[in-house]
Motif scaffolding. Structure first.
Motif, PDB file in Angstrom:
ATOM      1  N   GLU A 194      43.930  19.143 -20.074  1.00 30.74           N
ATOM      2  CA  GLU A 194      44.933  19.793 -19.236  1.00 30.74           C
ATOM      3  C   GLU A 194      46.116  20.238 -20.083  1.00 30.74           C
ATOM      4  O   GLU A 194      46.581  19.504 -20.967  1.00 30.74           O
ATOM      5  CB  GLU A 194      45.404  18.843 -18.129  1.00 30.74           C
ATOM      6  CG  GLU A 194      46.357  19.564 -17.182  1.00 30.74           C
ATOM      7  CD  GLU A 194      46.412  18.934 -15.816  1.00 30.74           C
ATOM      8  OE1 GLU A 194      45.357  18.870 -15.153  1.00 30.74           O
ATOM      9  OE2 GLU A 194      47.495  18.506 -15.413  1.00 30.74           O
ATOM     10  N   ASP A 235      55.960  26.963 -14.181  1.00 34.32           N
ATOM     11  CA  ASP A 235      55.197  25.899 -14.848  1.00 34.32           C
ATOM     12  C   ASP A 235      53.789  25.936 -14.279  1.00 34.32           C
ATOM     13  O   ASP A 235      53.599  25.741 -13.067  1.00 34.32           O
ATOM     14  CB  ASP A 235      55.813  24.521 -14.568  1.00 34.32           C
ATOM     15  CG  ASP A 235      57.059  24.261 -15.403  1.00 34.32           C
ATOM     16  OD1 ASP A 235      57.185  24.863 -16.489  1.00 34.32           O
ATOM     17  OD2 ASP A 235      57.892  23.451 -14.970  1.00 34.32           O
ATOM     18  N   VAL A 236      52.796  26.211 -15.133  1.00 34.13           N
ATOM     19  CA  VAL A 236      51.412  26.341 -14.678  1.00 34.13           C
ATOM     20  C   VAL A 236      50.556  25.287 -15.383  1.00 34.13           C
ATOM     21  O   VAL A 236      50.417  25.310 -16.612  1.00 34.13           O
ATOM     22  CB  VAL A 236      50.861  27.756 -14.989  1.00 34.13           C
ATOM     23  CG1 VAL A 236      49.393  27.861 -14.544  1.00 34.13           C
ATOM     24  CG2 VAL A 236      51.702  28.825 -14.320  1.00 34.13           C
ATOM     25  N   ARG A 237      50.010  24.346 -14.610  1.00 37.28           N
ATOM     26  CA  ARG A 237      49.102  23.334 -15.170  1.00 37.28           C
ATOM     27  C   ARG A 237      47.672  23.827 -15.021  1.00 37.28           C
ATOM     28  O   ARG A 237      47.243  24.181 -13.930  1.00 37.28           O
ATOM     29  CB  ARG A 237      49.258  21.999 -14.451  1.00 37.28           C
ATOM     30  CG  ARG A 237      50.493  21.264 -14.880  1.00 37.28           C
ATOM     31  CD  ARG A 237      50.643  19.910 -14.222  1.00 37.28           C
ATOM     32  NE  ARG A 237      52.047  19.552 -14.238  1.00 37.28           N
ATOM     33  CZ  ARG A 237      52.684  19.067 -15.310  1.00 37.28           C
ATOM     34  NH1 ARG A 237      52.021  18.865 -16.424  1.00 37.28           N
ATOM     35  NH2 ARG A 237      53.978  18.796 -15.258  1.00 37.28           N
ATOM     36  N   LEU A 238      46.944  23.840 -16.130  1.00 38.69           N
ATOM     37  CA  LEU A 238      45.562  24.355 -16.085  1.00 38.69           C
ATOM     38  C   LEU A 238      44.661  23.615 -17.053  1.00 38.69           C
ATOM     39  O   LEU A 238      45.131  22.979 -18.006  1.00 38.69           O
ATOM     40  CB  LEU A 238      45.546  25.855 -16.385  1.00 38.69           C
ATOM     41  CG  LEU A 238      45.713  26.328 -17.830  1.00 38.69           C
ATOM     42  CD1 LEU A 238      45.312  27.789 -17.933  1.00 38.69           C
ATOM     43  CD2 LEU A 238      47.131  26.129 -18.352  1.00 38.69           C
ATOM     44  N   GLN A 239      43.354  23.702 -16.782  1.00 39.96           N
ATOM     45  CA  GLN A 239      42.329  23.134 -17.638  1.00 39.96           C
ATOM     46  C   GLN A 239      41.883  24.196 -18.636  1.00 39.96           C
ATOM     47  O   GLN A 239      41.691  25.354 -18.253  1.00 39.96           O
ATOM     48  CB  GLN A 239      41.101  22.732 -16.798  1.00 39.96           C
ATOM     49  CG  GLN A 239      41.368  21.729 -15.708  1.00 39.96           C
ATOM     50  CD  GLN A 239      41.386  20.310 -16.232  1.00 39.96           C
ATOM     51  OE1 GLN A 239      40.640  19.978 -17.134  1.00 39.96           O
ATOM     52  NE2 GLN A 239      42.264  19.487 -15.678  1.00 39.96           N
ATOM     53  N   GLN A 298      44.397  32.648 -21.338  1.00 39.20           N
ATOM     54  CA  GLN A 298      44.256  32.698 -19.880  1.00 39.20           C
ATOM     55  C   GLN A 298      45.606  32.993 -19.213  1.00 39.20           C
ATOM     56  O   GLN A 298      45.692  33.777 -18.276  1.00 39.20           O
ATOM     57  CB  GLN A 298      43.720  31.362 -19.352  1.00 39.20           C
ATOM     58  CG  GLN A 298      42.238  31.170 -19.545  1.00 39.20           C
ATOM     59  CD  GLN A 298      41.422  32.119 -18.679  1.00 39.20           C
ATOM     60  OE1 GLN A 298      41.299  33.302 -19.011  1.00 39.20           O
ATOM     61  NE2 GLN A 298      40.876  31.614 -17.591  1.00 39.20           N
ATOM     62  N   GLU A 314      40.694  27.381 -12.869  1.00 34.00           N
ATOM     63  CA  GLU A 314      41.120  26.305 -13.768  1.00 34.00           C
ATOM     64  C   GLU A 314      42.571  25.888 -13.576  1.00 34.00           C
ATOM     65  O   GLU A 314      43.026  24.908 -14.176  1.00 34.00           O
ATOM     66  CB  GLU A 314      40.885  26.720 -15.222  1.00 34.00           C
ATOM     67  CG  GLU A 314      41.781  27.839 -15.752  1.00 34.00           C
ATOM     68  CD  GLU A 314      41.271  29.247 -15.432  1.00 34.00           C
ATOM     69  OE1 GLU A 314      40.477  29.385 -14.471  1.00 34.00           O
ATOM     70  OE2 GLU A 314      41.668  30.179 -16.127  1.00 34.00           O
ATOM     71  N   GLN A 316      48.065  23.404 -10.714  1.00 35.43           N
ATOM     72  CA  GLN A 316      49.376  23.342 -10.056  1.00 35.43           C
ATOM     73  C   GLN A 316      50.290  24.438 -10.603  1.00 35.43           C
ATOM     74  O   GLN A 316      50.214  24.776 -11.798  1.00 35.43           O
ATOM     75  CB  GLN A 316      50.034  21.979 -10.324  1.00 35.43           C
ATOM     76  CG  GLN A 316      51.283  21.738  -9.479  1.00 35.43           C
ATOM     77  CD  GLN A 316      52.121  20.575  -9.977  1.00 35.43           C
ATOM     78  OE1 GLN A 316      52.330  20.416 -11.180  1.00 35.43           O
ATOM     79  NE2 GLN A 316      52.611  19.757  -9.060  1.00 35.43           N
TER      80      GLN A 316
END
Lengths: 86, 86
Positions: free
Chosen positions: A3, A46-50, A60, B35, B38
């Motif tokens: 993450e 703020d973007v949380r991504l895998q 991305q 993906e 949040q």
């Protein structure tokens, strides 16, 4: 997959009018912050991504900016990627 | 006196609802960015100001956040100061 936390800043381009920035500048002058010369107001996301890697996350996030998060005609954007601590 | 560029980020605190962030998250999912886990949406401000030193600029910007730019009950803020290139 790990993450990541993408920090995105979207601001109006220099030639574009920014009425919100002018309003904030006026507000600061009213509060006697006379030393302020200019204010530009934009968005922060703020973007949380895998993603597999920091490079892939960065790529991305740039595609997201181009397709949804920024209007590239009138706004410029900046992407930073950190490891997510959550 | 020299000119400095303050970069201020104001985001909703973690416990605070962020409907705009949820809307952006939904939009990204609709565009097949599955993906993303949040999104939190806040403000970014570029503030150009005169100050004797970087420390003084930083202090002034923090006072501006407390008095006008952030609602510290529901928002947290972060201040960075760079030399202005203009």
């Amino acid at each position: 997959m790990r993450e990541w936390l993408g920090k995105i800043t979207v601001v109006p381009k220099p030639a574009v009018n920014d009425p919100q920035g002018i309003a904030v500048l006026d507000g600061l002058h009213s509060l006697d912050f006379e030393e302020v010369r200019q204010v530009r107001v934009g968005k922060h996301l703020d973007v949380r991504l895998q993603a597999e890697s920091q490079e892939q996350a960065n790529e991305q996030l740039n595609v997201m900016c181009e397709r949804l998060l920024a209007n590239t005609l009138i706004e410029s954007y900046e992407v930073r990627v950190e490891e997510s601590d959550e």
